[in-house]
Motif scaffolding. Sequence first.
Motif, PDB file in Angstrom:
ATOM      1  N   LYS A  32      18.944 -41.457  -4.169  1.00 36.93           N
ATOM      2  CA  LYS A  32      19.324 -42.813  -4.584  1.00 36.93           C
ATOM      3  C   LYS A  32      18.163 -43.772  -4.365  1.00 36.93           C
ATOM      4  O   LYS A  32      17.927 -44.680  -5.182  1.00 36.93           O
ATOM      5  N   SER A  33      17.420 -43.596  -3.272  1.00 37.25           N
ATOM      6  CA  SER A  33      16.265 -44.449  -3.009  1.00 37.25           C
ATOM      7  C   SER A  33      15.218 -44.287  -4.097  1.00 37.25           C
ATOM      8  O   SER A  33      14.638 -45.264  -4.578  1.00 37.25           O
ATOM      9  N   HIS A  34      14.970 -43.042  -4.495  1.00 35.88           N
ATOM     10  CA  HIS A  34      14.000 -42.779  -5.561  1.00 35.88           C
ATOM     11  C   HIS A  34      14.454 -43.412  -6.878  1.00 35.88           C
ATOM     12  O   HIS A  34      13.650 -44.001  -7.605  1.00 35.88           O
ATOM     13  N   PHE A  35      15.739 -43.291  -7.168  1.00 36.95           N
ATOM     14  CA  PHE A  35      16.279 -43.857  -8.396  1.00 36.95           C
ATOM     15  C   PHE A  35      16.111 -45.374  -8.396  1.00 36.95           C
ATOM     16  O   PHE A  35      15.695 -45.972  -9.405  1.00 36.95           O
ATOM     17  N   ASP A  36      16.425 -46.011  -7.269  1.00 37.65           N
ATOM     18  CA  ASP A  36      16.305 -47.465  -7.168  1.00 37.65           C
ATOM     19  C   ASP A  36      14.851 -47.906  -7.334  1.00 37.65           C
ATOM     20  O   ASP A  36      14.559 -48.891  -8.035  1.00 37.65           O
ATOM     21  N   MET A  37      13.921 -47.187  -6.697  1.00 38.64           N
ATOM     22  CA  MET A  37      12.512 -47.552  -6.809  1.00 38.64           C
ATOM     23  C   MET A  37      12.009 -47.403  -8.240  1.00 38.64           C
ATOM     24  O   MET A  37      11.220 -48.219  -8.720  1.00 38.64           O
ATOM     25  N   GLU A  38      12.466 -46.361  -8.937  1.00 37.23           N
ATOM     26  CA  GLU A  38      12.074 -46.178 -10.329  1.00 37.23           C
ATOM     27  C   GLU A  38      12.594 -47.340 -11.184  1.00 37.23           C
ATOM     28  O   GLU A  38      11.873 -47.844 -12.061  1.00 37.23           O
ATOM     29  N   GLU A  39      13.806 -47.779 -10.917  1.00 35.40           N
ATOM     30  CA  GLU A  39      14.353 -48.928 -11.648  1.00 35.40           C
ATOM     31  C   GLU A  39      13.526 -50.184 -11.382  1.00 35.40           C
ATOM     32  O   GLU A  39      13.229 -50.961 -12.296  1.00 35.40           O
TER      33      GLU A  39
ATOM     34  N   GLY B  70      -2.316 -61.489 -13.465  1.00 35.62           N
ATOM     35  CA  GLY B  70      -1.321 -60.629 -14.086  1.00 35.62           C
ATOM     36  C   GLY B  70      -0.930 -59.473 -13.168  1.00 35.62           C
ATOM     37  O   GLY B  70      -1.497 -59.291 -12.086  1.00 35.62           O
ATOM     38  N   ALA B  71       0.020 -58.665 -13.627  1.00 39.25           N
ATOM     39  CA  ALA B  71       0.612 -57.636 -12.772  1.00 39.25           C
ATOM     40  C   ALA B  71       0.172 -56.218 -13.110  1.00 39.25           C
ATOM     41  O   ALA B  71       0.599 -55.266 -12.450  1.00 39.25           O
ATOM     42  N   GLU B  72      -0.690 -56.050 -14.090  1.00 38.38           N
ATOM     43  CA  GLU B  72      -0.995 -54.702 -14.584  1.00 38.38           C
ATOM     44  C   GLU B  72      -1.560 -53.789 -13.493  1.00 38.38           C
ATOM     45  O   GLU B  72      -1.077 -52.665 -13.297  1.00 38.38           O
ATOM     46  N   GLU B  73      -2.565 -54.257 -12.769  1.00 38.00           N
ATOM     47  CA  GLU B  73      -3.179 -53.416 -11.744  1.00 38.00           C
ATOM     48  C   GLU B  73      -2.214 -53.166 -10.591  1.00 38.00           C
ATOM     49  O   GLU B  73      -2.118 -52.049 -10.076  1.00 38.00           O
ATOM     50  N   SER B  74      -1.498 -54.194 -10.195  1.00 43.55           N
ATOM     51  CA  SER B  74      -0.521 -54.023  -9.124  1.00 43.55           C
ATOM     52  C   SER B  74       0.557 -53.024  -9.523  1.00 43.55           C
ATOM     53  O   SER B  74       0.984 -52.193  -8.709  1.00 43.55           O
ATOM     54  N   ASN B  75       0.997 -53.067 -10.770  1.00 38.57           N
ATOM     55  CA  ASN B  75       1.993 -52.099 -11.242  1.00 38.57           C
ATOM     56  C   ASN B  75       1.459 -50.670 -11.179  1.00 38.57           C
ATOM     57  O   ASN B  75       2.200 -49.735 -10.837  1.00 38.57           O
ATOM     58  N   ARG B  76       0.183 -50.491 -11.516  1.00 38.48           N
ATOM     59  CA  ARG B  76      -0.407 -49.144 -11.422  1.00 38.48           C
ATOM     60  C   ARG B  76      -0.403 -48.660  -9.969  1.00 38.48           C
ATOM     61  O   ARG B  76      -0.119 -47.485  -9.701  1.00 38.48           O
ATOM     62  N   GLN B  77      -0.726 -49.545  -9.058  1.00 40.21           N
ATOM     63  CA  GLN B  77      -0.728 -49.176  -7.645  1.00 40.21           C
ATOM     64  C   GLN B  77       0.681 -48.837  -7.169  1.00 40.21           C
ATOM     65  O   GLN B  77       0.880 -47.875  -6.412  1.00 40.21           O
TER      66      GLN B  77
ATOM     67  N   TYR C  54       4.879 -44.872  -5.568  1.00 36.89           N
ATOM     68  CA  TYR C  54       6.140 -44.200  -5.891  1.00 36.89           C
ATOM     69  C   TYR C  54       5.946 -42.694  -6.037  1.00 36.89           C
ATOM     70  O   TYR C  54       6.752 -41.896  -5.537  1.00 36.89           O
ATOM     71  N   ASP C  55       4.890 -42.294  -6.716  1.00 41.40           N
ATOM     72  CA  ASP C  55       4.625 -40.863  -6.903  1.00 41.40           C
ATOM     73  C   ASP C  55       4.437 -40.158  -5.564  1.00 41.40           C
ATOM     74  O   ASP C  55       4.944 -39.042  -5.355  1.00 41.40           O
ATOM     75  N   ALA C  56       3.707 -40.792  -4.648  1.00 45.78           N
ATOM     76  CA  ALA C  56       3.504 -40.189  -3.324  1.00 45.78           C
ATOM     77  C   ALA C  56       4.824 -40.079  -2.571  1.00 45.78           C
ATOM     78  O   ALA C  56       5.092 -39.073  -1.893  1.00 45.78           O
ATOM     79  N   ALA C  57       5.666 -41.108  -2.701  1.00 50.14           N
ATOM     80  CA  ALA C  57       6.958 -41.093  -2.004  1.00 50.14           C
ATOM     81  C   ALA C  57       7.862 -40.002  -2.548  1.00 50.14           C
ATOM     82  O   ALA C  57       8.520 -39.284  -1.779  1.00 50.14           O
ATOM     83  N   THR C  58       7.917 -39.856  -3.863  1.00 49.43           N
ATOM     84  CA  THR C  58       8.802 -38.849  -4.449  1.00 49.43           C
ATOM     85  C   THR C  58       8.286 -37.436  -4.204  1.00 49.43           C
ATOM     86  O   THR C  58       9.079 -36.486  -4.185  1.00 49.43           O
ATOM     87  N   ARG C  59       6.979 -37.280  -4.015  1.00 47.92           N
ATOM     88  CA  ARG C  59       6.432 -35.964  -3.644  1.00 47.92           C
ATOM     89  C   ARG C  59       6.716 -35.642  -2.183  1.00 47.92           C
ATOM     90  O   ARG C  59       6.586 -34.491  -1.763  1.00 47.92           O
ATOM     91  N   GLY C  60       7.057 -36.644  -1.399  1.00 51.73           N
ATOM     92  CA  GLY C  60       7.304 -36.441   0.022  1.00 51.73           C
ATOM     93  C   GLY C  60       6.041 -36.276   0.830  1.00 51.73           C
ATOM     94  O   GLY C  60       6.072 -35.699   1.924  1.00 51.73           O
ATOM     95  N   SER C  61       4.931 -36.806   0.308  1.00 53.70           N
ATOM     96  CA  SER C  61       3.647 -36.672   0.999  1.00 53.70           C
ATOM     97  C   SER C  61       3.393 -37.895   1.879  1.00 53.70           C
ATOM     98  O   SER C  61       2.984 -38.952   1.374  1.00 53.70           O
ATOM     99  N   GLY C  62       3.605 -37.735   3.191  1.00 54.90           N
ATOM    100  CA  GLY C  62       3.378 -38.832   4.119  1.00 54.90           C
ATOM    101  C   GLY C  62       1.950 -39.348   4.122  1.00 54.90           C
ATOM    102  O   GLY C  62       1.729 -40.564   4.025  1.00 54.90           O
ATOM    103  N   PRO C  63       0.940 -38.467   4.232  1.00 51.35           N
ATOM    104  CA  PRO C  63      -0.445 -38.949   4.223  1.00 51.35           C
ATOM    105  C   PRO C  63      -0.812 -39.684   2.937  1.00 51.35           C
ATOM    106  O   PRO C  63      -1.493 -40.710   2.975  1.00 51.35           O
ATOM    107  N   ASP C  64      -0.373 -39.143   1.797  1.00 52.94           N
ATOM    108  CA  ASP C  64      -0.682 -39.806   0.528  1.00 52.94           C
ATOM    109  C   ASP C  64       0.011 -41.162   0.425  1.00 52.94           C
ATOM    110  O   ASP C  64      -0.581 -42.141  -0.052  1.00 52.94           O
TER     111      ASP C  64
END
Length: 237
Positions: free
Chosen positions: A116-123, A180-187, A192-202
């Motif tokens: 659910k956390s991943h789903f919310d973050m993606e939204e 603008g928000a473009e670069e911040s959105n990329r970050q 999000y990708d690191a969180a969904t992979r479950g990689s703490g260091p990343d």
Amino acid sequence: MRHNGDGVGVAIARTGNGRTAADMATDYLRRRIISGDFAPGAPINQNEVASQIGVSRSPVRDAIAVLAAERLVVTKAHTTAVVAPLGLDDLQELYQLRIAIEPSLCRLALPNLKRKSHFDMEEHLQTMENTDDLARWVETNDLFHAGLYRPAPRPRMVEIVERARQQTGRYTRMLITELGAEESNRQHRRIYDAATRGSGPDLEAEVIEHLQSACNVILKLLYERDRTAAVLQETRT
């Protein structure tokens, strides 16, 4: 719901919610300051604020004391209060605090992030990537980050980060307004990708990079603003 002269809706809870008039005044002023409705250096008219939210002047004075402790307001002689300026030292201290705590807090929260956390973050990400509404972007940005660190079993650390993030809200708005928000959105997408992979260091590394990058850019904006102001002052003297 009542509306002030600027068209801002103010919900006034009269009874039963455990909140005091000072709490309501504090939330109202904090929101207006962070949103930029009350500009840096602008005086706060206590009578006007009291009238806008339907309370007496005393809770507004209490609210100003709270916001002065948060360094969002500066109080002067004869009870005059003005919105605190945006400054280099203030920015650096806030981001140093966040960089010291927030990345490791996100890493501690990682085992408690559920589907659910991943789903919310993606939204939240999709909203930030597709909206042109600055206020909505800033609000959603806060929700995205809160979803990363609030599951951490460290309530004191969460409280510290929440307060620091609250105080950097005005700087975030400045960054997005100017660039603008473009670069911040990329970050955010990399976080999000690191969180969904479950990689703490990343995850920790991506949050550090995100915070440091924002700090560096806003420092440059503030420096250029101050330099321009100094040049203008010299031309007038």
